[in-house]
Design an enzyme around this catalytic site. Structure first.
Site, PDB file in Angstrom:
ATOM      1  N   ASP A 250     -13.130 -28.058   9.297  1.00 34.88           N
ATOM      2  CA  ASP A 250     -12.655 -28.525  10.575  1.00 34.88           C
ATOM      3  C   ASP A 250     -11.156 -28.942  10.418  1.00 34.88           C
ATOM      4  OD1 ASP A 250     -12.373 -28.735  13.341  1.00 34.88           O
ATOM      5  OD2 ASP A 250     -13.919 -30.310  13.398  1.00 34.88           O
ATOM      6  N   GLY A 251     -10.514 -28.705  11.607  1.00 34.76           N
ATOM      7  CA  GLY A 251      -9.125 -29.352  11.743  1.00 34.76           C
ATOM      8  C   GLY A 251      -8.777 -30.176  12.827  1.00 34.76           C
TER       9      GLY A 251
ATOM     10  N   GLU B  52      -7.391 -25.894  11.170  1.00 38.92           N
ATOM     11  CA  GLU B  52      -8.793 -25.100  10.816  1.00 38.92           C
ATOM     12  C   GLU B  52      -8.585 -23.992   9.776  1.00 38.92           C
ATOM     13  OE1 GLU B  52     -11.499 -25.629  12.813  1.00 38.92           O
ATOM     14  OE2 GLU B  52     -10.833 -26.463  14.825  1.00 38.92           O
TER      15      GLU B  52
ATOM     16  N   ASP C 157     -16.510 -24.676  14.216  1.00 38.96           N
ATOM     17  CA  ASP C 157     -16.455 -24.645  15.649  1.00 38.96           C
ATOM     18  C   ASP C 157     -15.403 -24.001  16.331  1.00 38.96           C
ATOM     19  OD1 ASP C 157     -14.086 -26.239  15.548  1.00 38.96           O
ATOM     20  OD2 ASP C 157     -15.196 -28.114  15.833  1.00 38.96           O
TER      21      ASP C 157
ATOM     22  N   HIS D 235     -18.244 -31.314  18.593  1.00 45.63           N
ATOM     23  CA  HIS D 235     -18.431 -32.544  19.276  1.00 45.63           C
ATOM     24  C   HIS D 235     -19.757 -32.656  20.112  1.00 45.63           C
ATOM     25  CE1 HIS D 235     -14.349 -33.694  18.740  1.00 45.63           C
ATOM     26  NE2 HIS D 235     -13.993 -32.504  19.013  1.00 45.63           N
TER      27      HIS D 235
ATOM     28  N   ASP E  29     -15.107 -33.321  11.052  1.00 44.26           N
ATOM     29  CA  ASP E  29     -13.938 -33.577  12.336  1.00 44.26           C
ATOM     30  C   ASP E  29     -13.510 -35.047  11.928  1.00 44.26           C
ATOM     31  OD1 ASP E  29     -12.798 -33.325  15.010  1.00 44.26           O
ATOM     32  OD2 ASP E  29     -13.869 -35.016  15.467  1.00 44.26           O
TER      33      ASP E  29
END
Length: 311
Positions: free
Chosen positions: A8-9, A43, A66, A120, A130
């Site tokens: 994730d980023g 990402e 995501d 989320h 995240d």
């Protein structure tokens, strides 16, 4: 064996202080970032560093992500970009080409699959990645040294030392050795948690479940024309802004009906096109509908509220 990890980023401002991170199912993790970068760069770098960190293990790799931008870039759009000399179908240069080329090279000879997960939404690995990415971005924002994690087996991953700019550059182990290295990093990782396919490789998307596949269809584009805003990150940002839109009203903002007070319960975020979104929420049983527009904020773009209607 198969290594499963989330990547994730995070970018505070997009562009702004940015971070990236990956977390394996066993709890090993690595993070890094830049004083200034975009969410998409974060990402992509998370995926690139994960590929580098696991390249010596005799194992397939499943990446939970995501970002539809990342998944589509690697599994759908990249072959066409390469045929056109890294240009999109409209002839414009592909953004983040340097990172994408490095990912393309890192995938060679690897068995890699990508699985979309809703951001989320309580998915443990995705939430942890995240958290780590946002912690790095926050550290850069505050001017402090970020925590970059133990990597696999307690060492720094190769890419972690190369994150001062967004276009960072950079003997096989048996399967049981890989498993041991991942397991050894588990305790340290959990304890430190912050508050184009070709003949030589496989890289494909895997739907997580029926609902995820339906949601992913919203982003099923044949090119990345809308990638900057048609992403899970944009959806998460709009959900956050629906709670607190202070200072984010467009000069032509219009309110219909009385303002409702209380914490919204989100119903749906619909990206209607390039830079336009419809957000529907509920407050105390009453429906609220908002229209948001992605506008120029100087050296970056941001979502501004155009219309809000309370029923």
């Amino acid at each position: 064996m198969e290594i499963v990890a989330a990547a994730d980023g995070s970018s505070l401002g997009n562009p702004g202080p940015a971070g990236w991170a990956w977390v394996t199912a066993e709890g090993a993790w690595q993070a890094g970032g830049w004083p200034r970068g975009t969410n998409n760069q974060g990402e992509l770098m998370a995926v690139l560093d994960l590929l580098r960190a696991t390249e010596k293990f005799d194992a397939s790799l499943r990446i939970l992500c995501d970002s539809q931008y990342v998944i589509n870039s690697v599994t759908k759009w990249m072959p066409g970009w390469k045929r056109r000399g890294w240009k999109k179908s409209d002839g414009k240069p592909v953004q983040n080409r340097e990172l994408l080329e490095q990912i393309d090279a890192a995938l060679a000879g690897r068995e890699v699959s990508f699985e979309w997960v809703r951001g989320h939404s309580g998915h443990d690995l995705n939430e942890r990645a995240d958290d780590y990415a946002r912690a790095v971005a926050t550290a850069y924002q505050q001017g402090v040294e970020p925590e970059t994690g133990p990597g696999l087996g307690g060492g720094r991953a190769e890419g972690a030392a190369r994150t001062e700019s967004a276009d960072a550059n950079g003997s096989a182990h048996a399967g049981d050795t890989a498993q041991n290295a991942l397991a050894d990093a588990d305790a340290a990782g959990r304890a430190s948690r912050p508050a184009s396919t070709h003949s030589e490789r496989t890289a494909h998307a895997v739907p997580a479940d029926h609902n995820a596949a339906l949601d992913a269809a919203l982003f099923d584009l044949d090119d990345d024309s809308f990638a900057a805003d048609a992403s899970a990150a944009a959806v998460a940002e709009l959900r956050r802004l629906e709670v607190d839109s202070t200072g984010r009203e467009h000069p032509e903002f219009e309110r219909v009906g009385a303002e409702l007070t209380g914490t919204p319960e989100f119903v749906r975020v619909s990206l209607l096109g390039s830079g336009v979104a419809l957000v529907r929420s509920q407050i105390a049983g009453r429906e609220r509908t908002s229209v948001w527009q992605l506008t120029d904020g100087g050296d970056f773009q941001r979502w501004l509220l155009r219309l809000r209607h309370q029923s």
